[in-house]
Design a protein around this motif. Structure first.
Motif, PDB file in Angstrom:
ATOM      1  N   ILE A 246       0.768  -0.842  -0.115  1.00 53.72           N
ATOM      2  CA  ILE A 246      -0.176  -0.477   0.136  1.00 53.72           C
ATOM      3  C   ILE A 246       1.002   1.068  -0.096  1.00 53.72           C
ATOM      4  O   ILE A 246       1.854   1.663   1.181  1.00 53.72           O
TER       5      ILE A 246
ATOM      6  N   ASP B   1      -4.355   3.723   6.331  1.00 53.25           N
ATOM      7  CA  ASP B   1      -4.903   4.327   6.716  1.00 53.25           C
ATOM      8  C   ASP B   1      -4.544   3.832   8.861  1.00 53.25           C
ATOM      9  O   ASP B   1      -4.191   2.654   9.126  1.00 53.25           O
TER      10      ASP B   1
ATOM     11  N   ILE C 142      -6.475   0.595   4.456  1.00 54.77           N
ATOM     12  CA  ILE C 142      -5.730   1.452   3.868  1.00 54.77           C
ATOM     13  C   ILE C 142      -6.971   2.241   3.433  1.00 54.77           C
ATOM     14  O   ILE C 142      -8.540   1.741   3.829  1.00 54.77           O
ATOM     15  N   GLN C 143      -6.463   3.558   3.150  1.00 53.58           N
ATOM     16  CA  GLN C 143      -8.073   4.632   3.062  1.00 53.58           C
ATOM     17  C   GLN C 143      -8.923   4.554   2.021  1.00 53.58           C
ATOM     18  O   GLN C 143      -8.743   3.751   1.396  1.00 53.58           O
ATOM     19  N   THR C 144     -10.623   4.916   2.534  1.00 55.23           N
ATOM     20  CA  THR C 144     -11.265   4.278   1.668  1.00 55.23           C
ATOM     21  C   THR C 144     -11.124   4.528   0.417  1.00 55.23           C
ATOM     22  O   THR C 144     -10.815   5.928  -0.075  1.00 55.23           O
TER      23      THR C 144
ATOM     24  N   GLU D 189      -8.774   3.580  -2.027  1.00 51.29           N
ATOM     25  CA  GLU D 189      -7.870   3.084  -3.006  1.00 51.29           C
ATOM     26  C   GLU D 189      -7.930   1.830  -2.718  1.00 51.29           C
ATOM     27  O   GLU D 189      -8.290   1.158  -2.120  1.00 51.29           O
ATOM     28  N   ARG D 190      -6.711   1.090  -3.641  1.00 54.15           N
ATOM     29  CA  ARG D 190      -6.456  -0.314  -3.749  1.00 54.15           C
ATOM     30  C   ARG D 190      -4.992  -0.437  -3.509  1.00 54.15           C
ATOM     31  O   ARG D 190      -4.008  -0.144  -3.539  1.00 54.15           O
TER      32      ARG D 190
ATOM     33  N   ASN E 250       1.065   7.089   1.853  1.00 57.56           N
ATOM     34  CA  ASN E 250      -0.038   8.228   1.572  1.00 57.56           C
ATOM     35  C   ASN E 250      -1.847   7.843   1.514  1.00 57.56           C
ATOM     36  O   ASN E 250      -2.569   8.493   1.585  1.00 57.56           O
ATOM     37  N   HIS E 251      -1.726   6.218   1.175  1.00 58.97           N
ATOM     38  CA  HIS E 251      -3.282   5.980   1.007  1.00 58.97           C
ATOM     39  C   HIS E 251      -3.278   4.750   2.985  1.00 58.97           C
ATOM     40  O   HIS E 251      -3.762   3.761   2.479  1.00 58.97           O
TER      41      HIS E 251
ATOM     42  N   LYS F 152      -1.206  -2.991  -3.642  1.00 61.85           N
ATOM     43  CA  LYS F 152      -1.140  -2.529  -5.006  1.00 61.85           C
ATOM     44  C   LYS F 152      -0.258  -4.256  -5.391  1.00 61.85           C
ATOM     45  O   LYS F 152      -0.157  -4.708  -3.769  1.00 61.85           O
TER      46      LYS F 152
END
Length: 205
Positions: free
Chosen positions: A133, A139, A153-155, A157-158, A136-137, A160
């Motif tokens: 992740i 959480d 992970i922030q809502t 976002e995906r 900056n994405h 990787k």
């Protein structure tokens, strides 16, 4: 923080930039690994090797792996690990190199985490690659609850994922005081994989 994707091993030096958290280098493929990796997986052969050695001691790599791999695989993998040893030694000035070579058919590290090392080079020789992740994405609050099984992970976002064969050099939690390390985990898959991790070790003792 940025992620550098390249086809040139020289670009691994970008890891020293303060705004870069990882460098992924696409390596040329010629099918060399396909046959012998397939043999390992079909025979369900378990490879679990972990060792550290003096930087530049190329024979130690072969001696550590020759009992587990067919001749074709031994030559191909040793060539790749010898190059990784040379590159990390020159790049990071380490006195020793730590290697881990393992076959897996389930997630080894199923939870997202940060490795508490200076840096780590991950190479999935065959199979699904490591998931990660971007910083900056992430959480960070999700790490506070150890019972929380959801990815941090922030809502929107995906997650990787690195490609097999690529070299992925990640900053770890011990890189410096200003960066907490790349958040990553084993792929959530039961497909077999052959994973290599390479750690620079500064202490010559």
């Amino acid at each position: 923080m940025q992620q550098v994707c390249s086809r040139q091993l020289a670009d691994l030096a970008e890891i020293y930039r303060d705004d870069v958290e990882l460098v992924s280098v696409e390596r040329p493929t010629d099918g060399t690994n396909s046959g012998w990796c397939t043999q390992l997986f079909e025979r369900r052969q378990v490879v679990q090797r972990q060792w550290n050695q003096k930087a530049g001691d190329l024979m130690a790599i072969r001696n550590s792996l020759e009992a587990d791999l067919p001749a074709e695989g031994l030559d191909a993998l040793c060539t790749e690990l010898e190059l990784a040893s040379d590159v990390l030694t020159e790049l990071l000035g380490c006195a020793r190199i730590g290697f881990r070579v393992v076959t897996l058919n389930r997630p080894m590290c199923p939870r997202f985490h940060v490795d508490q090392v200076q840096a780590r080079l991950l190479i999935t020789i065959r199979g699904p690659g490591t998931e990660w992740i971007p910083s900056n994405h992430v959480d960070r609050s999700a790490f506070a609850d150890r019972n929380n099984q959801q990815p941090p992970i922030q809502t929107g976002e995906r997650i990787k994922q690195f490609e097999a064969g690529h070299w992925a050099l990640l900053k770890g939690g011990a890189w410096n005081d200003d960066f907490r390390g790349v958040v990553h985990r084993s792929p959530q898959s039961d497909r077999p994989r052959l994973l290599v991790s390479v750690d620079p070790i500064a202490d010559a003792a």
